[in-house]
Design a protein around this motif. Structure first.
Motif, PDB file in Angstrom:
ATOM      1  N   HIS B 488       0.708  -1.190   0.000  1.00  0.00           N
ATOM      2  CA  HIS B 488      -0.015   0.263   0.035  1.00  0.00           C
ATOM      3  C   HIS B 488       0.863   1.276   0.003  1.00  0.00           C
ATOM      4  O   HIS B 488       0.527   2.196  -0.725  1.00  0.00           O
ATOM      5  CB  HIS B 488      -0.791   0.004   1.219  1.00  0.00           C
ATOM      6  N   ALA B 489       2.121   1.025   0.861  1.00  0.00           N
ATOM      7  CA  ALA B 489       2.952   2.315   0.819  1.00  0.00           C
ATOM      8  C   ALA B 489       3.461   2.510  -0.569  1.00  0.00           C
ATOM      9  O   ALA B 489       3.567   3.640  -0.779  1.00  0.00           O
ATOM     10  CB  ALA B 489       3.818   2.028   1.961  1.00  0.00           C
ATOM     11  N   VAL B 490       3.869   1.490  -1.155  1.00  0.00           N
ATOM     12  CA  VAL B 490       4.407   1.869  -2.576  1.00  0.00           C
ATOM     13  C   VAL B 490       3.311   2.518  -3.243  1.00  0.00           C
ATOM     14  O   VAL B 490       4.056   3.777  -4.252  1.00  0.00           O
ATOM     15  CB  VAL B 490       4.744   0.426  -3.113  1.00  0.00           C
ATOM     16  N   VAL B 491       2.209   2.119  -3.374  1.00  0.00           N
ATOM     17  CA  VAL B 491       1.198   2.667  -4.014  1.00  0.00           C
ATOM     18  C   VAL B 491       1.063   4.458  -3.794  1.00  0.00           C
ATOM     19  O   VAL B 491       0.980   5.257  -4.622  1.00  0.00           O
ATOM     20  CB  VAL B 491      -0.143   2.338  -4.169  1.00  0.00           C
ATOM     21  N   GLU B 492       1.092   4.594  -2.535  1.00  0.00           N
ATOM     22  CA  GLU B 492       0.917   5.856  -1.766  1.00  0.00           C
ATOM     23  C   GLU B 492       2.067   6.441  -2.322  1.00  0.00           C
ATOM     24  O   GLU B 492       1.845   7.841  -2.543  1.00  0.00           O
ATOM     25  CB  GLU B 492       0.782   5.655  -0.186  1.00  0.00           C
ATOM     26  N   LEU B 493       3.406   6.073  -1.934  1.00  0.00           N
ATOM     27  CA  LEU B 493       4.417   6.720  -2.591  1.00  0.00           C
ATOM     28  C   LEU B 493       4.582   7.225  -3.894  1.00  0.00           C
ATOM     29  O   LEU B 493       4.704   8.458  -4.318  1.00  0.00           O
ATOM     30  CB  LEU B 493       5.864   5.807  -2.359  1.00  0.00           C
ATOM     31  N   THR B 494       3.971   6.189  -4.731  1.00  0.00           N
ATOM     32  CA  THR B 494       3.791   6.502  -6.338  1.00  0.00           C
ATOM     33  C   THR B 494       2.880   7.708  -6.393  1.00  0.00           C
ATOM     34  O   THR B 494       3.199   8.651  -7.272  1.00  0.00           O
ATOM     35  CB  THR B 494       3.504   5.451  -7.222  1.00  0.00           C
ATOM     36  N   HIS B 495       1.833   7.605  -5.857  1.00  0.00           N
ATOM     37  CA  HIS B 495       0.802   8.564  -6.084  1.00  0.00           C
ATOM     38  C   HIS B 495       1.084   9.939  -5.612  1.00  0.00           C
ATOM     39  O   HIS B 495       0.672  10.991  -6.022  1.00  0.00           O
ATOM     40  CB  HIS B 495      -0.477   8.053  -5.209  1.00  0.00           C
ATOM     41  N   ARG B 496       1.956   9.892  -4.487  1.00  0.00           N
ATOM     42  CA  ARG B 496       2.222  11.221  -4.144  1.00  0.00           C
ATOM     43  C   ARG B 496       3.182  12.329  -5.020  1.00  0.00           C
ATOM     44  O   ARG B 496       3.413  13.277  -5.189  1.00  0.00           O
ATOM     45  CB  ARG B 496       3.276  11.200  -2.854  1.00  0.00           C
ATOM     46  N   ASN B 497       4.022  11.323  -5.789  1.00  0.00           N
ATOM     47  CA  ASN B 497       4.895  12.145  -6.965  1.00  0.00           C
ATOM     48  C   ASN B 497       4.951  11.119  -8.147  1.00  0.00           C
ATOM     49  O   ASN B 497       5.899  10.216  -8.419  1.00  0.00           O
ATOM     50  CB  ASN B 497       6.179  12.077  -6.528  1.00  0.00           C
ATOM     51  N   THR B 498       3.869  11.131  -8.813  1.00  0.00           N
ATOM     52  CA  THR B 498       3.715  10.263 -10.087  1.00  0.00           C
ATOM     53  C   THR B 498       4.709  10.432 -10.987  1.00  0.00           C
ATOM     54  O   THR B 498       5.374   9.656 -11.764  1.00  0.00           O
ATOM     55  CB  THR B 498       2.482  10.515 -10.696  1.00  0.00           C
ATOM     56  N   ARG B 499       5.133  11.676 -11.189  1.00  0.00           N
ATOM     57  CA  ARG B 499       6.285  12.130 -12.252  1.00  0.00           C
ATOM     58  C   ARG B 499       7.379  11.527 -11.859  1.00  0.00           C
ATOM     59  O   ARG B 499       8.034  10.597 -12.853  1.00  0.00           O
ATOM     60  CB  ARG B 499       6.451  13.450 -12.265  1.00  0.00           C
ATOM     61  N   ARG B 500       7.853  11.448 -10.921  1.00  0.00           N
ATOM     62  CA  ARG B 500       9.075  10.662 -10.261  1.00  0.00           C
ATOM     63  C   ARG B 500       9.304   9.220 -10.292  1.00  0.00           C
ATOM     64  O   ARG B 500       9.942   8.674 -11.150  1.00  0.00           O
ATOM     65  CB  ARG B 500       9.669  11.303  -8.978  1.00  0.00           C
ATOM     66  N   TYR B 501       7.932   8.796  -9.635  1.00  0.00           N
ATOM     67  CA  TYR B 501       7.902   7.134  -9.605  1.00  0.00           C
ATOM     68  C   TYR B 501       7.645   6.705 -11.140  1.00  0.00           C
ATOM     69  O   TYR B 501       8.221   5.535 -11.233  1.00  0.00           O
ATOM     70  CB  TYR B 501       7.190   6.840  -8.597  1.00  0.00           C
TER      71      TYR B 501
END
Lengths: 155, 670, 144
Positions: B488-501
């Motif tokens: 879930h945290a991976v999704v959250e992380l990606t969602h916070r900065n979609t451009r970077r991830y």
């Protein structure tokens, strides 16, 4: 003398009707020679980069067959190419690319590296040496509270 | 109907010219009516080109063989879908598709920005319409698809057409050209915004923010187009490769490399306000490379498998390119002072430097491809000597540059912005560095002797680990803070900065692709003439020809070879490579439907090359790891789509308030 | 038949292009004079946020973190000072207060001279505003 010899060989191999297949005609051996022969079919002769090794036109296919036959007859790559030059003139031969082919791109890369290094040095300024640090620090002091307040909300 | 099609194109040409003149005059004279009218002209052009395209497509679908174009690229027996895709099967239709896509893009740009950027939109419209005008010149006066067959001034029809080139009657090829064109055409938009912003000396980076998604979408289309082309070559051409450094393939790669450099270097401008001149140069270069790519493809200046088309349009393209490039250079030089960098480099060892090297190497590879593509032409012009370049030569040239790019993909994100101390480097480099050294050692011990393959696998692991670490460390931090599980945290992380991830996912796709490319170092192949019952061995496979059978349909005759495949003595399946002869389509050359058994570790690839007497000629190949190229491509597409999702807004930044502009908090999405 | 169709298409397109009426002119979104400064500020905040995150996940050494943070704060302060300077200049009347594109003001003003009244708080303005300068509610309805 050698001219006569190769023409003679050419005669022999064209005379031989060994059944060859398209597969043998696009084998690595044939391609190795064929890529030095430029296509003469007319519709692509102006092109700088005819795909002789895989082309399907009225010149390419028989030419590959001829190469294959000559190779079967034991001619070396150079001899096959010479036979073609004999028949069609020097314009048919495509040389291997000279060194400019790779020297130019890699010199460009080297030159580019120099430019980047120059750019980095030109724009490089250690933070401590930034002009009038006293003034910026004073400005910073003025806004520090607001910044800290904003930063507190940062996640 | 044909008259309406031709007239619509001609009218579109006039309207496009009006749009250029109208928007510039309207801007200079401060006449809002003229500006809006010029914008309406953009919709008008779209309508007219759509109309003419509809005429052409309906002629193709109904088989109106009075059209020269229809007679050239279509025939009655073709399936309907290929009658439609014949739209871009020849010169005139392809260029009409180009025009249509450009007009569609322009209409979307005008519509979405109808209330924004009023100060420089007229110039954006002018630039787009200028490009449009150029292509409409080609559509109208040079290679019109609306020419009719005539005998003594009386329009006549031929009973049936020549049919679409059989090589193009394949699903991937049906959508490959539009994809590539969407990518080519799309770069006109960022370019137009850049020019508009440059002419009006906009403060800030509005043109970059506005066109960021455009650029990414365009880049995505280009990537898809290139990969589809590779997949098509792999499955249709029968020589078992996916990339031959063919001039037309190179033409699609050039703007892609330029666009990739641009996507990276805009980050420098957004983050630090640096490299403004460079970004202008890059976006212009990419756009002109797109035009150049169309030129290479369409003019047949450098012959290749793809160069079906050959005509006089070359001069037009060269003129357009020359004028466009000269104009852009002048504009950039004239506005140099306005493009001054806002920031300095704090340290030599920093993300900034790594971005510069990334740009350098991307540009160098772009130049190397361009040089190699033009080298035969240049060499012949200079020394009158014809030379022969093949894929092997290109590989030698490009592999070192490609590997350098690969390693930068991994190294770049390990550097921090502004400065990176030795301590930070140690933290980030230790794990991936040691792991890849171990891998290289292990592979060498296991008997892998290919130097480039060893290096490539080492770099692939290095980059993969840096990316995984990036996700893992970020997700662990978020998981600990918000009490959520790691996934879930991976999704959250990606969602916070979609451009970077999303960007990291794209990098991962590139790694997968390099794994696939490296597999080519271990290809195996053989060619055999087989009678039913004959067996051959290739690697761990044993191939037995059972029989050959044949048949026909309206469109083509076919012949299939049934080959029983077993591996290590164990029966796997019967594979049926097919050879086809299209009845009407020009040339009557056989085409091949290869049979491929795809596995993650290797592909078994069988081509029924032809018959010799009673024997079937079977080319068999084993391509290790080739599937990873397609997996990589899918990852790349997924990553780009992720990067297109708006980031989750974590914080709203207070806007400076002025009377009349009281939108107090505007979400800022970076 | 063809001629009729062709003329219809041509006339239709030309009429569509040329018949721009005053009410077809777009109402541009207001642009704040601080727009690019605000963007800059937001970018620096974003950089700070990234920096903090990278530090927390352990990609940065303490020394790098502190130094870069200080740099970013200095830049932020400089942008804020610039914003205050522009504000002061507007207040002093040195640069005109922001307004929608001038040509549009002219045409709109010709249609409905002087009064723009906020539907929510009844405040009056001399210029067409997208949002009320007093209460901040949208004012679009008042202009039509």
């Amino acid at each position: 003398m050698s001219r006569w010899k190769s023409s003679f060989l050419l005669l022999i191999v064209t005379g031989l009707s060994i059944a060859q297949t398209e597969s043998q005609l696009v084998s690595d051996d044939v391609r190795r020679v064929a890529r030095h022969i430029s296509c003469q079919c007319g519709s692509c002769s102006e092109d700088a980069n005819c795909m002789m090794s895989a082309g399907q036109c009225g010149f390419c296919k028989p030419a590959r067959a001829k190469i294959w036959k000559m190779q079967q007859a034991g001619l070396s790559d150079q001899a096959v190419a010479d036979a073609f030059v004999q028949e069609y003139g020097a314009k048919i031969y495509r040389a291997d690319p000279n060194a400019y082919g790779w020297v130019v791109p890699y010199s460009a890369l080297a030159l580019g590296t120099l430019v980047v290094v120059w750019f980095v040095r030109r724009y490089h300024r250690p933070a401590q040496a930034a002009e009038a640090p006293a003034q910026t620090d004073e400005t910073l002091g003025r806004y520090r509270d607001q910044i800290e307040q904003d930063l507190a909300h940062l996640d | 109907m044909e008259n309406i099609g031709a007239l619509a194109v001609l009218l579109a040409f006039c309207v496009a010219i009006y749009s250029v003149i109208g928007s510039i005059t309207g801007k200079l004279r401060r006449n809002p009516f003229l500006i809006v009218s010029a914008e309406r002209a953009v919709y008008g052009v779209w309508f007219l080109i759509t109309l003419s395209a509809a005429v052409l497509v309906s002629a193709l679908l109904t088989g109106d063989f009075r059209f020269v174009y229809v007679a050239e690229v279509s025939n009655r027996a073709m399936p309907t879908i290929y009658k439609f895709t014949a739209w871009w099967g020849g010169q005139g239709g392809s260029l009409l598709l180009w025009s249509w896509l450009l007009s569609t893009y322009a209409a979307v740009v005008v519509f979405t920005n109808r209330r924004k950027h009023r100060d420089f939109m007229p110039y954006v419209v002018a630039v787009l319409s200028t490009v449009q005008t150029f292509f409409l010149i080609l559509n109208t006066f040079v290679v019109s698809p609306f020419e009719m067959l005539a005998v003594d001034k009386a329009i006549t029809a031929v009973p049936d057409g020549n049919g679409l080139n059989p090589l193009l009657q394949y699903p991937a090829m049906a959508i490959h050209p539009p994809m590539l064109y969407l990518g080519y055409v799309g770069f006109a938009v960022p370019f137009a915004f850049a020019v508009g912003s440059l002419i009006t000396r906009q403060p800030g980076d509005d043109w970059i923010h506005t066109t960021r998604r455009w650029t990414m979408v365009t880049w995505l289309f280009q990537s898809c187009g290139i990969v589809l082309g590779a997949a098509w070559a792999y499955h249709v051409l029968g020589w078992g490769g996916y990339w031959n450094w063919d001039a037309v393939e190179n033409a699609s790669l050039l703007p892609w490399l330029g666009g990739t450099a641009f996507l990276h270097s805009v980050m420098m401008q957004e983050k630090k306000g640096m490299m403004k001149v460079w970004n202008m140069v890059l976006v212009s270069a990419t756009f002109f490379l797109c035009i150049f790519g169309t030129f290479l493809t369409r003019s047949g200046v450098v012959s290749s498998v793809h160069a079906f088309a050959r005509s006089q349009i070359g001069t037009y393209f060269v003129t357009f390119l020359a004028i466009g490039i000269a104009g852009t250079i002048y504009l950039i030089l004239d506005r140099l002072s306005y493009l001054k960098s806002e920031a300095q480099l704090e340290s030599v060892i920093s993300r900034e430097s790594s971005f510069m090297f990334n740009n350098l190497v991307l540009l160098a590879s772009c130049f190397a491809v361009l040089w190699g593509t033009l080298f035969p032409v240049i060499s012949e012009a200079v020394s009158k000597e014809k030379i022969s370049l093949d894929a092997a030569w290109f590989n030698q040239l490009m592999i070192p540059i490609g590997l350098f790019l690969l390693v930068l993909t991994g190294v770049g994100p390990l550097f921090a912005w502004r400065r990176t101390s030795a301590e930070s480097l140690r933290r980030n480099f230790t794990v991936p560095g040691i792991s890849s050294l171990v891998l290289v050692g292990a592979l060498a011990a296991a008997g892998v002797r290919n130097f480039y393959a060893l290096i490539s696998f080492g770099f692939c692991l290095f980059v993969a680990i840096t990316i995984v670490m990036e996700f893992f460390r970020g997700a662990r931090q978020i998981a600990a803070k918000n009490q959520m599980n790691l996934a879930h945290a991976v999704v959250e992380l990606t969602h916070r900065n979609t451009r970077r991830y999303g960007g990291y996912l794209v990098h991962m796709g590139i790694v997968f692709m390099f794994i696939g490319f490296t597999g080519a170092a271990f290809n195996k192949s053989r060619v055999d003439e087989m009678k039913p019952g004959d067996s051959v061995t290739l690697g761990s496979y044993r191939l037995t020809l059972k029989d050959t059978h044949e048949g026909e349909n309206d469109n083509y005759m076919w012949q299939k070879a049934a080959i029983e495949v077993s591996k290590n003595g164990e029966f796997l399946k019967v594979m049926e490579p097919e050879s086809r002869l299209y009845k009407i389509s020009s040339g009557r050359q056989p085409t091949h439907e290869v049979a491929v058994r795809t596995r993650l570790n290797e592909d078994l690839y069988l081509n029924f090359a032809g018959v010799n007497g009673d024997r079937a000629v079977i080319q068999s190949y084993v391509f290790p790891l080739v599937t990873w190229i397609w997996i990589g491509a899918l990852t790349l597409i997924f990553g780009t789509l992720v990067a297109l999702v708006p980031s989750k807004v974590k914080r709203e930044y207070a806007r400076t308030q002025v009377v009349g502009f009281t939108r107090k908090h505007v979400p800022v999405e970076k | 038949m063809t001629i009729v169709l062709a003329s219809l298409v041509a006339i239709g397109v030309i009429a569509f292009i040329l018949s721009v009426r005053a009410k077809d002119l777009p109402q541009p979104e207001p642009v704040s004079p601080f727009h690019h400064l605000d963007e800059r500020k937001a970018a620096i905040y974003e950089n700070l946020r990234d920096l903090q995150f990278e530090y927390r996940v352990g990609k940065l050494s303490d020394q790098d973190y502190q130094q870069t943070k200080l740099d970013l704060q200095r830049e932020l302060a400089a942008v804020m000072a610039e914003i205050d300077r522009v504000k002061a200049e507007i207040a002093a009347g040195k640069i005109p207060a922001p307004a929608p594109a001038p040509e549009l003001v002219k045409t709109a003003a010709a249609r409905a001279p002087a009064k723009f009244i906020c539907p929510s708080c009844k405040a009056e303005f001399a210029q067409p505003l997208k949002f009320c300068g007093e209460c901040g509610k949208p004012m679009k309805a008042a202009q039509a």
